[in-house]
Scaffold this motif. Structure first.
Motif, PDB file in Angstrom:
ATOM      1  N   ARG A  97      -5.065   7.464  -3.900  1.00  0.00           N
ATOM      2  CA  ARG A  97      -5.380   6.323  -4.766  1.00  0.00           C
ATOM      3  C   ARG A  97      -4.271   5.278  -4.714  1.00  0.00           C
ATOM      4  N   LYS A  98      -3.040   5.748  -4.725  1.00  0.00           N
ATOM      5  CA  LYS A  98      -1.903   4.825  -4.676  1.00  0.00           C
ATOM      6  C   LYS A  98      -1.866   4.073  -3.350  1.00  0.00           C
ATOM      7  N   MET A  99      -2.116   4.770  -2.245  1.00  0.00           N
ATOM      8  CA  MET A  99      -2.074   4.131  -0.936  1.00  0.00           C
ATOM      9  C   MET A  99      -3.186   3.088  -0.803  1.00  0.00           C
ATOM     10  N   ARG A 100      -4.358   3.384  -1.336  1.00  0.00           N
ATOM     11  CA  ARG A 100      -5.439   2.398  -1.266  1.00  0.00           C
ATOM     12  C   ARG A 100      -5.037   1.110  -1.980  1.00  0.00           C
ATOM     13  N   SER A 101      -4.402   1.235  -3.110  1.00  0.00           N
ATOM     14  CA  SER A 101      -3.973   0.053  -3.856  1.00  0.00           C
ATOM     15  C   SER A 101      -2.905  -0.727  -3.085  1.00  0.00           C
ATOM     16  N   ILE A 102      -1.929  -0.018  -2.551  1.00  0.00           N
ATOM     17  CA  ILE A 102      -0.839  -0.670  -1.812  1.00  0.00           C
ATOM     18  C   ILE A 102      -1.363  -1.321  -0.541  1.00  0.00           C
ATOM     19  N   TYR A 103      -2.160  -0.604   0.222  1.00  0.00           N
ATOM     20  CA  TYR A 103      -2.644  -1.131   1.495  1.00  0.00           C
ATOM     21  C   TYR A 103      -3.579  -2.310   1.277  1.00  0.00           C
ATOM     22  N   GLN A 129       1.063   3.252  11.067  1.00  0.00           N
ATOM     23  CA  GLN A 129       2.167   3.825  10.323  1.00  0.00           C
ATOM     24  C   GLN A 129       1.894   3.714   8.828  1.00  0.00           C
ATOM     25  N   PRO A 130       1.982   4.829   8.098  1.00  0.00           N
ATOM     26  CA  PRO A 130       1.772   4.770   6.652  1.00  0.00           C
ATOM     27  C   PRO A 130       2.963   4.141   5.942  1.00  0.00           C
ATOM     28  N   ALA A 131       2.802   3.936   4.648  1.00  0.00           N
ATOM     29  CA  ALA A 131       3.867   3.328   3.830  1.00  0.00           C
ATOM     30  C   ALA A 131       4.900   4.397   3.496  1.00  0.00           C
ATOM     31  N   PHE A 132       5.879   4.556   4.368  1.00  0.00           N
ATOM     32  CA  PHE A 132       6.921   5.546   4.113  1.00  0.00           C
ATOM     33  C   PHE A 132       7.676   5.244   2.822  1.00  0.00           C
ATOM     34  N   LEU A 140      -9.304   5.420   3.739  1.00  0.00           N
ATOM     35  CA  LEU A 140      -8.556   4.204   3.409  1.00  0.00           C
ATOM     36  C   LEU A 140      -9.522   3.021   3.418  1.00  0.00           C
ATOM     37  N   ARG A 141     -10.400   3.006   2.444  1.00  0.00           N
ATOM     38  CA  ARG A 141     -11.389   1.929   2.276  1.00  0.00           C
ATOM     39  C   ARG A 141     -11.124   1.277   0.928  1.00  0.00           C
ATOM     40  N   TYR A 142     -11.092  -0.071   0.909  1.00  0.00           N
ATOM     41  CA  TYR A 142     -10.562  -0.791  -0.251  1.00  0.00           C
ATOM     42  C   TYR A 142     -11.628  -1.467  -1.097  1.00  0.00           C
ATOM     43  N   ARG A 143     -12.869  -1.407  -0.648  1.00  0.00           N
ATOM     44  CA  ARG A 143     -13.983  -1.878  -1.479  1.00  0.00           C
ATOM     45  C   ARG A 143     -15.122  -0.873  -1.371  1.00  0.00           C
ATOM     46  N   GLY A 144     -15.636  -0.427  -2.495  1.00  0.00           N
ATOM     47  CA  GLY A 144     -16.702   0.550  -2.482  1.00  0.00           C
ATOM     48  C   GLY A 144     -16.180   1.939  -2.174  1.00  0.00           C
ATOM     49  N   LYS A 145     -17.090   2.888  -2.072  1.00  0.00           N
ATOM     50  CA  LYS A 145     -16.740   4.268  -1.795  1.00  0.00           C
ATOM     51  C   LYS A 145     -16.594   4.484  -0.292  1.00  0.00           C
ATOM     52  N   PRO A 146     -15.748   5.459   0.113  1.00  0.00           N
ATOM     53  CA  PRO A 146     -15.671   5.795   1.541  1.00  0.00           C
ATOM     54  C   PRO A 146     -17.040   6.183   2.099  1.00  0.00           C
ATOM     55  N   ILE A 147     -17.286   5.822   3.348  1.00  0.00           N
ATOM     56  CA  ILE A 147     -18.559   6.111   4.007  1.00  0.00           C
ATOM     57  C   ILE A 147     -18.641   7.608   4.315  1.00  0.00           C
ATOM     58  N   PRO A 148     -19.724   8.303   3.918  1.00  0.00           N
ATOM     59  CA  PRO A 148     -19.835   9.732   4.239  1.00  0.00           C
ATOM     60  C   PRO A 148     -19.788   9.984   5.745  1.00  0.00           C
ATOM     61  N   SER A 157       0.152  -1.694   7.064  1.00  0.00           N
ATOM     62  CA  SER A 157       0.261  -0.674   6.018  1.00  0.00           C
ATOM     63  C   SER A 157       1.694  -0.251   5.738  1.00  0.00           C
ATOM     64  N   SER A 158       2.562  -0.347   6.718  1.00  0.00           N
ATOM     65  CA  SER A 158       3.924   0.177   6.557  1.00  0.00           C
ATOM     66  C   SER A 158       4.924  -0.861   6.050  1.00  0.00           C
ATOM     67  N   PHE A 159       4.455  -2.094   5.776  1.00  0.00           N
ATOM     68  CA  PHE A 159       5.413  -3.166   5.525  1.00  0.00           C
ATOM     69  C   PHE A 159       5.173  -3.847   4.184  1.00  0.00           C
ATOM     70  N   PRO A 160       6.221  -3.993   3.381  1.00  0.00           N
ATOM     71  CA  PRO A 160       6.084  -4.713   2.112  1.00  0.00           C
ATOM     72  C   PRO A 160       5.646  -6.154   2.346  1.00  0.00           C
ATOM     73  N   GLU A 161       5.138  -6.771   1.309  1.00  0.00           N
ATOM     74  CA  GLU A 161       4.539  -8.097   1.461  1.00  0.00           C
ATOM     75  C   GLU A 161       5.543  -9.156   1.901  1.00  0.00           C
ATOM     76  N   ASP A 162       6.793  -9.053   1.462  1.00  0.00           N
ATOM     77  CA  ASP A 162       7.775 -10.041   1.906  1.00  0.00           C
ATOM     78  C   ASP A 162       8.018  -9.950   3.411  1.00  0.00           C
ATOM     79  N   LYS A 163       7.998  -8.732   3.953  1.00  0.00           N
ATOM     80  CA  LYS A 163       8.163  -8.569   5.398  1.00  0.00           C
ATOM     81  C   LYS A 163       6.950  -9.097   6.151  1.00  0.00           C
TER      82      LYS A 163
END
Length: 499
Positions: free
Chosen positions: A390-396, A137-140, A308-316, A471-477
């Motif tokens: 870009r925003k989702m990568r940072s949040i996730y 589930q994405p970050a609605f 949705l890769r958080y270190r380095g570039k996405p794999i081709p 991915s769908s849940f804030p850090e407090d949750k």
């Protein structure tokens, strides 16, 4: 001697002035029910509409409307100068009377239905809940709904300028062009709009592939553990599953080639193995492509969340290395935008294959909804899609790090895990024996959703564990959910006390 139809009154028809339904509808339903349950018999002559109106205290026009509906549906017949009569209803079964058990209805039967009943998952039919640790589930809470609404309003404002007849079954050309541009730059996919097919989600893409590429009895490679809906789709169409072990780097290609050399099709998630993670190395990719070239193996590359890769570039993508047209690439917007959009796409290797898939898509549902395609086109072309990624990568990434830290602090005695630096869920493994059924039920009772790796495995699960979506849940949750999960583990499997 001809039969004389008896004329009856309608004392059982009642009009309830407090009922929200229109009076003509109450009259229509009352008479229809009386005909079906046998209270009004075939050839009974009905009172004149004027008399019924007087008896019920309603306008004659209301009675006429009810009679016209009954006449149109075949419950009564009208004969000029003679009146209206109840039609013979031999072909329509009477409604069951009170106290009688209705007869069982027909069942849908056959080999296809038998296989369907074996593979269908109830959670893929029911409404999906949003609760920790639901997966995929994405970050609605972070989706730019204001932007999407603005684009949607503009599309609808100028909808009359669009072609609103049947669209090309392949999908709206502007969207296919936007997808092609995105894939070439960001995924290394060799394509153009003429080979892209818009489909209603990855599941439709898999159905089309199963129908066109598999014959009953054909073998197909599938990761073990792997994506269950792909396995079930191919099984439903008569395929024979060939389970391939998963290493820390994804599918074990050597094992697959040696154990199942006659397979017709291979389904893989090489950029981010589903569900446990791992990326297929270049050497293994080249070995797979060479095998596909020599053995005429179809490869279905499901690139479901590789961006949705958080270190380095996405794999081709694997498709970009394929020089012989054996790879069919599938991508989706369900993970990066929202699942209800139901827009995914296929990149077919050449025009001949494309035309086959396009034709089957047309026969299946003619086309995907055009309005959503137009909104999505603007969302991509005006730069909102890349900003959202870009925003989702940072949040996730932040939510994943929160989950890893909480697990290390509170559950490291029970679970082992590594940082995948990608995706929307984390696979964790049990360090000690766990009663999974009790664990899953206790979690559900506490409002948590856990998926067992058993569900993704063919046969015995070699490395038992669960999936934790973040991915769908804030850090407090996430913090609260991990503490709840710790209390469940502690209750079911207390750790030995250190003296």
């Amino acid at each position: 001697m001809s039969r004389i139809s008896r004329q009856i009154s309608l004392p059982f028809i009642r009009i309830d002035r407090r009922d929200a339904r229109p009076v003509y509808e109450q009259l229509y339903e009352g008479m229809r029910e009386a005909i079906l349950n046998g209270r009004l018999q075939p050839n009974d002559r009905l009172p004149a509409t004027r008399l019924i109106a007087e008896e019920l205290g309603v306008s004659r026009n209301i009675v006429v409307i009810a009679f016209e509906q009954l006449l149109m549906e075949g419950y009564i017949r009208s004969k000029a100068g003679a009146g209206s009569f109840v039609e013979a209803m031999d072909a329509i079964p009477p409604a069951p009377r009170a106290g009688r058990r209705p007869l069982p209805g027909r069942r849908v039967e056959g080999e296809f239905v038998r296989r369907l009943n074996e593979v269908v998952l109830q959670r893929n039919i029911d409404r999906e809940e949003t609760a920790p640790f639901q997966t995929s589930q994405p970050a609605f809470d972070a989706f730019p709904f204001a932007v999407w609404s603005k684009l949607a309003a503009r599309v609808y404002r100028y909808l009359d300028f669009q072609h609103l007849g049947y669209e090309d079954a392949a999908g709206a050309l502007p969207l296919r062009e936007a997808i092609a541009d995105h894939l070439r730059v960001n995924r290394g996919v060799e394509c153009d709009a003429s080979r892209i097919l818009i489909v209603n989600g990855t599941q439709q893409a898999l159905f089309l592939a199963a129908q066109l590429l598999l014959q009953p009895g054909d073998q197909f490679w599938i990761d073990d553990p792997g994506y269950v809906n792909a396995r079930f789709t191919f099984l439903l169409h008569g395929g024979v599953a060939c389970p391939i072990p998963v290493t820390g780097e994804g599918t074990d290609i050597d094992y697959a080639c040696q154990r199942y050399p006659n397979a017709r099709l291979a389904y893989l998630t090489p950029s981010h193995q589903h569900p446990v993670g791992g990326t297929l190395p270049l050497a293994q990719r080249l070995k797979l492509l060479a095998w596909a070239r020599d053995r005429r193996l179809w490869i279905i590359e499901d690139d479901y969340d590789s961006e949705l890769r958080y270190r380095g570039k996405p794999i081709p993508a694997l498709q970009g290395l394929d020089a012989h047209g054996n790879v069919i690439y599938i991508g989706t917007f369900s993970k990066v935008l929202f699942p209800a959009l139901r827009v995914a796409y296929m990149v077919l290797p050449d025009q001949a294959v494309f035309q086959s898939f396009r034709s089957l898509k047309a026969l299946n549902d003619r086309q995907s909804a055009i309005v959503d395609q137009l909104i999505l086109t603007d969302f991509i072309k005006e730069g909102y899609f890349h900003r959202h990624l870009r925003k989702m990568r940072s949040i996730y990434s932040a939510r994943l790090q929160c989950l890893l830290e909480e697990l290390e602090t509170h559950l490291s005695e029970y679970l082992s895990f590594t940082d995948p630096a990608a995706g929307m869920h984390l696979a964790v493994y049990f360090k000690r024996p766990v009663d999974e059924d009790r664990l899953l039920q206790a979690a559900a009772d506490k409002g948590l959703i856990l998926l067992s790796l058993r569900e993704y495995t063919i046969g015995a699960c070699r490395r038992p564990g669960i999936l934790l979506g973040y991915s769908s849940f804030p850090e407090d949750k996430i913090r609260q959910a991990v503490r709840t999960l710790k209390s469940i583990f502690s209750s079911l499997h207390p750790l030995p006390k250190i003296s």
